[in-house]
Write a protein that holds these residues in place. Sequence first.
Motif, PDB file in Angstrom:
ATOM      1  N   ALA A   1     -27.058  -1.700 -78.642  1.00  0.00           N
ATOM      2  CA  ALA A   1     -26.630  -2.020 -77.487  1.00  0.00           C
ATOM      3  C   ALA A   1     -26.500  -0.818 -76.671  1.00  0.00           C
ATOM      4  O   ALA A   1     -25.982   0.209 -76.943  1.00  0.00           O
ATOM      5  CB  ALA A   1     -25.241  -2.707 -77.426  1.00  0.00           C
TER       6      ALA A   1
ATOM      7  N   ASP B   1     -25.653  -6.206 -72.780  1.00  0.00           N
ATOM      8  CA  ASP B   1     -26.169  -6.275 -74.228  1.00  0.00           C
ATOM      9  C   ASP B   1     -24.993  -7.166 -75.168  1.00  0.00           C
ATOM     10  O   ASP B   1     -25.149  -8.023 -75.673  1.00  0.00           O
ATOM     11  CB  ASP B   1     -26.554  -5.146 -74.858  1.00  0.00           C
ATOM     12  CG  ASP B   1     -27.969  -4.385 -74.271  1.00  0.00           C
ATOM     13  OD1 ASP B   1     -28.574  -5.229 -74.080  1.00  0.00           O
ATOM     14  OD2 ASP B   1     -27.704  -3.268 -73.964  1.00  0.00           O
TER      15      ASP B   1
ATOM     16  N   GLY C   1     -28.910 -10.742 -75.597  1.00  0.00           N
ATOM     17  CA  GLY C   1     -27.394 -10.283 -75.451  1.00  0.00           C
ATOM     18  C   GLY C   1     -26.581 -11.089 -76.110  1.00  0.00           C
ATOM     19  O   GLY C   1     -26.786 -12.453 -76.361  1.00  0.00           O
TER      20      GLY C   1
END
Length: 271
Positions: free
Chosen positions: A106, A174, A229
Amino acid sequence: MPVLPPPSASSSSSAFPPPRAGVVAALRAAGCVFAEEEAELILAGARTPRELAALVDRRVAGFPLEQVLGWAGFHGLRIAVEPGVFVPRRRTEFMVDQAVARFPGASVVVDLCCGSGAVGVALAAALGPVELHAADIDPAAVRCARRNVVPRGGTVHEGDLFDALPGSLRGRVDILAANVPYVPTEEVGLLPPEARDHEPLVALDGGADGLDVLRRVTAEAPDWLAPGGCLLVETGERQAPQALAAFTRAGLTAHFAVSEDLCANVVTGIK
């Protein structure tokens, strides 16, 4: 509670009760289960006898230990905590672990309903350099969160859920970690006094069934998540079926994870 070393032999040599013994006795009389461990932390944090007395008085009056000390241990970090701000729970570390496992690469992280900002800070520490944003509706929480988040290069926003976030984050997030309130309104009065008397109601009360804020977050989350995400929320075990249904209605692929050691339940939704 942390495991602390025993007091030195000299602490019991005086004919009068030494400071540690007096602190332990006061905390034990106030009903503190971990009086010895708490006494060590309070003694370590006090710089003067006057300050020690003030810290003990606040703890005896029922203030959460973390608010008395000014910090909480969370995911191996020391998080600043101020009076009137939600104290990060150890069980919420499980949500951090789930987020890192789901999206270890992320680069954009949002901590919604951030309180002290503990979740966002822990994620940033675990993931490495990220674009970190945190948001809360409570001005006291926002002030506290800035103490923790800004040194990590993050930004803290004040406002109601997604209204607080800059539009530039839409479709880019994310990891969206939302430690939403999930205590049903009629059960708030059953919480320990430390929580119901010294933490903001907005951080505890989740509405009639405890899922009002969760539903709002879940409904809007897909617009903010990047492809792949994930949204993560903590919830109660009995609320899990309804929470999972809310994630599914929003078009997210939902997963439910439980940590028996931490008594934690986390719902994750993947876009």
